[in-house]
Design an enzyme around this catalytic site. Sequence first.
Site, PDB file in Angstrom:
ATOM      1  CD  GLU A 102      44.554  22.672  11.589  1.00  0.00           C
ATOM      2  OE1 GLU A 102      45.675  23.204  11.468  1.00  0.00           O
ATOM      3  OE2 GLU A 102      43.971  22.128  10.643  1.00  0.00           O
ATOM      4  CG  ASP A 103      48.866  25.786  11.653  1.00  0.00           C
ATOM      5  OD1 ASP A 103      47.776  25.238  11.419  1.00  0.00           O
ATOM      6  OD2 ASP A 103      49.773  25.854  10.815  1.00  0.00           O
ATOM      7  CG  ASP A 106      42.470  30.997   4.972  1.00  0.00           C
ATOM      8  OD1 ASP A 106      41.523  31.793   5.054  1.00  0.00           O
ATOM      9  OD2 ASP A 106      43.331  31.067   4.082  1.00  0.00           O
ATOM     10  CG  PHE A 155      50.069  34.219   3.814  1.00  0.00           C
ATOM     11  CD1 PHE A 155      49.330  33.062   3.607  1.00  0.00           C
ATOM     12  CD2 PHE A 155      51.439  34.120   3.981  1.00  0.00           C
ATOM     13  CE1 PHE A 155      49.959  31.817   3.570  1.00  0.00           C
ATOM     14  CE2 PHE A 155      52.073  32.876   3.943  1.00  0.00           C
ATOM     15  CZ  PHE A 155      51.327  31.726   3.729  1.00  0.00           C
ATOM     16  CG  ASP A 162      55.086  27.086   5.269  1.00  0.00           C
ATOM     17  OD1 ASP A 162      53.885  26.967   5.600  1.00  0.00           O
ATOM     18  OD2 ASP A 162      55.522  26.758   4.157  1.00  0.00           O
ATOM     19  NE  ARG A 168      57.055  24.510   8.012  1.00  0.00           N
ATOM     20  CZ  ARG A 168      55.798  24.407   7.609  1.00  0.00           C
ATOM     21  NH1 ARG A 168      54.824  24.797   8.389  1.00  0.00           N
ATOM     22  NH2 ARG A 168      55.510  23.930   6.421  1.00  0.00           N
TER      23      ARG A 168
HETATM   24  P1  5GP Z   1      42.096  26.126   5.230  1.00  0.00           P
HETATM   25  O1  5GP Z   1      41.793  24.773   4.661  1.00  0.00           O
HETATM   26  O2  5GP Z   1      41.437  26.392   6.547  1.00  0.00           O
HETATM   27  O3  5GP Z   1      41.826  27.216   4.233  1.00  0.00           O
HETATM   28  O4  5GP Z   1      43.669  26.201   5.408  1.00  0.00           O
HETATM   29  C1  5GP Z   1      44.312  25.557   6.444  1.00  0.00           C
HETATM   30  C2  5GP Z   1      45.804  25.489   6.232  1.00  0.00           C
HETATM   31  O5  5GP Z   1      46.252  26.483   5.301  1.00  0.00           O
HETATM   32  C3  5GP Z   1      46.547  25.789   7.496  1.00  0.00           C
HETATM   33  O6  5GP Z   1      46.730  24.642   8.281  1.00  0.00           O
HETATM   34  C4  5GP Z   1      47.841  26.372   6.980  1.00  0.00           C
HETATM   35  O7  5GP Z   1      48.742  25.342   6.671  1.00  0.00           O
HETATM   36  C5  5GP Z   1      47.445  27.081   5.714  1.00  0.00           C
HETATM   37  N1  5GP Z   1      47.209  28.511   5.934  1.00  0.00           N
HETATM   38  C6  5GP Z   1      46.027  29.163   5.959  1.00  0.00           C
HETATM   39  N2  5GP Z   1      46.193  30.489   6.195  1.00  0.00           N
HETATM   40  C7  5GP Z   1      47.531  30.660   6.345  1.00  0.00           C
HETATM   41  C8  5GP Z   1      48.349  31.820   6.651  1.00  0.00           C
HETATM   42  O8  5GP Z   1      47.909  32.954   6.828  1.00  0.00           O
HETATM   43  N3  5GP Z   1      49.681  31.598   6.737  1.00  0.00           N
HETATM   44  C9  5GP Z   1      50.238  30.368   6.550  1.00  0.00           C
HETATM   45  N4  5GP Z   1      51.555  30.300   6.664  1.00  0.00           N
HETATM   46  N5  5GP Z   1      49.502  29.263   6.279  1.00  0.00           N
HETATM   47  C10 5GP Z   1      48.173  29.409   6.177  1.00  0.00           C
END
Ligand code: 5GP
Length: 182
Positions: A102-103, A106, A155, A162, A168
């Site tokens: 995973e990148d 959140d 963020f 992105d 990206r």
């Molecule tokens: P989660 O379900 O954990 O809240 O969100 C996961 C996905 O939300 C990540 O894989 C990513 O695509 C997006 N995301 C969450 N935080 C960020 C952020 O700070 N920047 C960006 N660009 N995408 C985010």
Amino acid sequence: MHVEGDLDLDQTLYTEEQIVTRLKEMETQIQTDYEGKYLLLVGVLKGAVMVMADLARSLDRHVEMDWMAVSSYGSGTQSSGVVRILKDLDTDLNDRHVLIVEDIIDTGLTLSWLITNLRSRGPASVEIATLLRKPEAQRMDVEVKYVGFDIPNAFVVGYGLDYNERYRNLRCIGTLSPHVYS
Ligand code: 5GP
């Protein structure tokens, strides 16, 4: 609007060198943990493309790579909580050691859903490696075995991440200037 994406950055959180150094440390741990086991890396599109490319290439062993695309975010900066499979894996997970790449995590909503989904396919194991983790995710039930950096609740973009499909391709990770959102 600038054509050069890095001019839109407010702050650089991690440089390319810092990212690659940290991924190398994670790789050492992964190498030890999966010694003698076939490893399948599952990348989550599109954000994990850069992490996957650098992590996989730093591993000095055979790995297979497969990809999933799920939607969890729209075009804004808030998690929708809605997860939908846009592209499924091509690989049968039965008896496979799976490492999700995973990148960023959140809220962890995407990941919780993904883990449950992949575990239902009969793998030998499923673990998670993420480059970035935000504070809320640290309270998740799901154990994240490999974490690159724990970051504050902002963020971020770059290195695969992105904002409206841009940034990206930045080599670093940073926060965007307020003018980008207005
Ligand atoms: P989660 O379900 O954990 O809240 O969100 C996961 C996905 O939300 C990540 O894989 C990513 O695509 C997006 N995301 C969450 N935080 C960020 C952020 O700070 N920047 C960006 N660009 N995408 C985010």
